[in-house]
Design an enzyme around this catalytic site. Structure first.
Site, PDB file in Angstrom:
ATOM      1  N   SER A 329       4.927  41.764   9.510  1.00  0.00           N
ATOM      2  CA  SER A 329       5.343  42.132  10.849  1.00  0.00           C
ATOM      3  C   SER A 329       5.519  40.930  11.767  1.00  0.00           C
ATOM      4  CB  SER A 329       4.349  43.133  11.432  1.00  0.00           C
ATOM      5  OG  SER A 329       4.869  43.723  12.599  1.00  0.00           O
ATOM      6  N   LYS A 354       7.546  44.152   6.523  1.00  0.00           N
ATOM      7  CA  LYS A 354       7.501  45.232   7.516  1.00  0.00           C
ATOM      8  C   LYS A 354       8.456  44.884   8.646  1.00  0.00           C
ATOM      9  CE  LYS A 354       4.738  47.960  10.704  1.00  0.00           C
ATOM     10  NZ  LYS A 354       5.376  47.572  11.980  1.00  0.00           N
ATOM     11  N   GLN A 358       6.694  49.737  16.365  1.00  0.00           N
ATOM     12  CA  GLN A 358       6.128  50.960  16.908  1.00  0.00           C
ATOM     13  C   GLN A 358       5.773  50.803  18.388  1.00  0.00           C
ATOM     14  OE1 GLN A 358       5.104  49.721  13.748  1.00  0.00           O
ATOM     15  NE2 GLN A 358       6.640  51.166  13.026  1.00  0.00           N
TER      16      GLN A 358
END
Length: 499
Positions: A329, A354, A358
């Protein structure tokens, strides 16, 4: 080299680090922090984009305003039918919670999740300074609870947990079918308490049993070191996660190193599961010039936003980035930006992969939905989700870095031929002994190596590997890995730095 707690992540505060790679605390600032140099601002739905900034009353008003349509009436009708007619007692709150969880489940997205009020309260209490647990970031991958990264120095690392380990059972109870938070609640616990995990490891034919004692896990995120290479001083900054204070800690560390006259810098994000976008953004602002974006963000409608810094000149010293399979991420945002926009090398192994973002959406009653709203793209527009970022210079660690925990159900002895023997042989070789082979056959050379090891460690000199000998092997291998003395990836990063 100082002993550091690599892999600490703000999201791990529920005791095993929840929801892989920079998720729960939320990278909720995409779309509201794009630099003015960008040709576009965020194009995501404005209500979703700014929901977290609304007051609690405004949030309630927004949510209540969503009801009334025909589809919502169908849900309300089902709720009434179940509550009024079900033979099985139907608790109102459970029906509501179940409806929310069910809707999120249909998305088939492991990163879109729901936390009820009780779970959120536990979460909020955990993030203050430290948490208690095993110290491992986990996520749902293919409906299995999967380790993203262990925290260095944590019970998880000391017990030998590794990225991509899949947790099958906790204390003998299967976690199949549980959502991530329910599984996590079984794993976390108070300092000093024991937990036994049954894990499935890629490349291992049989499940492994890992015993751990939970402990305090401090939430520190930035660690520094210096290295002398051919008369040149290199600074090393290790980032264990991207939390609220990471960018400030990083800036202070960089200023200190530059004050010491470093001639090159290694940024180490190995085992870093991610965190807040704002913090990785503030770090990239110090390295990537304003003539190109350092990340792009795409919303559900396919609209893209580009993010720029205001930096006019890059650093006057070389930089390399270290990553591995536990880098995810926000760590991948950093690595991709430094490579594609900065032209710096990435050393190590392929990252986790990733590429979604979110946002946390409070529901007004203390509960929260974490929903995937965006995908992030590299400066060149590549989406690395479930693919990872390939290093420009690939380097794997010595083989013993990847050994499994030693499991001794029956004593290993001469003429045995099995996977556990191969594991022990690799460990012996990593500790400087000569087992003769590493193919799983317990030869005379292996027996002699075991005997020599036992003699050196004051153990009964049998030439066989029992539970005591296996435990000592594992203990010394963990120490060897943590010492950093044979860190091939770091060595290569420093070599690349000045070549």
């Amino acid at each position: 080299m100082n002993v550091r707690a690599r892999f600490v992540a703000i999201i791990v505060v529920l005791a095993v680090l929840l929801g892989a790679a920079g998720s729960y605390v939320g990278i909720q600032y995409f779309g509201t922090t794009a630099n003015e140099n960008s040709d576009q601002t965020a194009n995501a739905d404005q209500d979703a984009e700014n929901f977290a900034d609304l007051s609690e009353d405004e949030q309630k008003e927004f949510i209540e305003g969503l009801s009334g349509g025909a589809d919502i009436e169908k849900v309300e009708q089902a709720f009434s039918v179940i509550q009024e007619n079900s033979l099985i007692e139907a608790d109102k709150n459970q029906l509501i919670e179940g409806a929310i969880e069910g809707m999120l489940d249909t998305l088939d997205d492991p990163y879109s999740t729901y936390m009820d009020k009780e779970t959120m309260e536990e979460f909020d209490q955990s993030i203050e300074s430290s948490f208690q647990g095993i110290g491992a970031e986990v996520s749902m991958v293919n409906e299995k609870v999967t380790v993203v990264a262990p925290i260095k120095g944590s019970p998880a690392e000391e017990a030998g947990l590794k990225p991509n380990d899949q947790i099958l059972e906790v204390d003998g109870e299967s976690v199949e079918g549980l959502d991530l938070y329910d599984a996590v609640s079984k794993i976390r616990g108070e300092k000093g308490s024991e937990v036994v995990l049954t894990i499935e490891r890629p490349g291992s034919s049989d499940p492994l049993t890992v015993e751990l004692v939970r402990d305090d896990i401090p939430l520190e995120t930035v660690y520094t070191d210096t290295k002398e290479i051919d008369g040149k001083k290199a600074g090393v900054i290790e980032i264990t996660s991207f939390s609220e204070k990471t960018s400030t800690e990083f800036e202070e560390a960089l200023t200190e190193l530059e004050g010491e006259g470093i001639e090159g810098l290694v940024i180490d994000v190995r085992g870093n599961p991610g965190g807040l976008f704002t913090d990785v953004q503030e770090i990239l602002d110090q390295f990537i010039t304003d003539d190109q974006p350092y990340v792009q963000v795409e919303d559900s409608q396919g609209e893209k936003s580009e993010y720029y810094s205001e930096l006019k000149e890059s650093k006057d010293y070389p930089i390399t980035v270290l990553q591995d399979e536990g880098s995810a991420s926000a760590s991948e945002i950093l690595a991709a930006a430094m490579n594609e926009a900065g032209g710096y090398d990435i050393v190590g192994t392929k990252s986790f992969g990733k590429g979604t973002v979110q946002q946390t959406i409070p529901m007004g009653d203390g509960s929260t939905i974490k929903l995937t709203l965006y995908k992030w793209l590299t400066p060149e527009g590549n989406w690395i989700h479930e693919k990872g970022i390939e290093p420009t210079v690939e380097v794997e660690q010595p083989e013993y870095f990847y050994t499994n925990p030693v499991e001794i159900e029956e004593t290993l002895k001469f003429d045995d031929n099995k996977e556990q023997v191969e594991n022990v042989q690799v460990m012996l070789q990593g500790l400087g002994y000569q087992p003769g082979r590493t193919d799983g056959y317990f030869s005379e050379e292996t027996e002699a190596a075991v005997s020599e090891f036992q003699s050196d460690e004051g153990l009964s000199q049998t030439g066989e590997v029992d539970e005591e000998t296996g435990g000592k092997l594992q203990e010394l291998i963990v120490e060897e890995v943590r010492s950093g003395e044979n860190d091939r990836q770091m060595d290569k990063a420093l070599e690349v730095l000045f070549n």
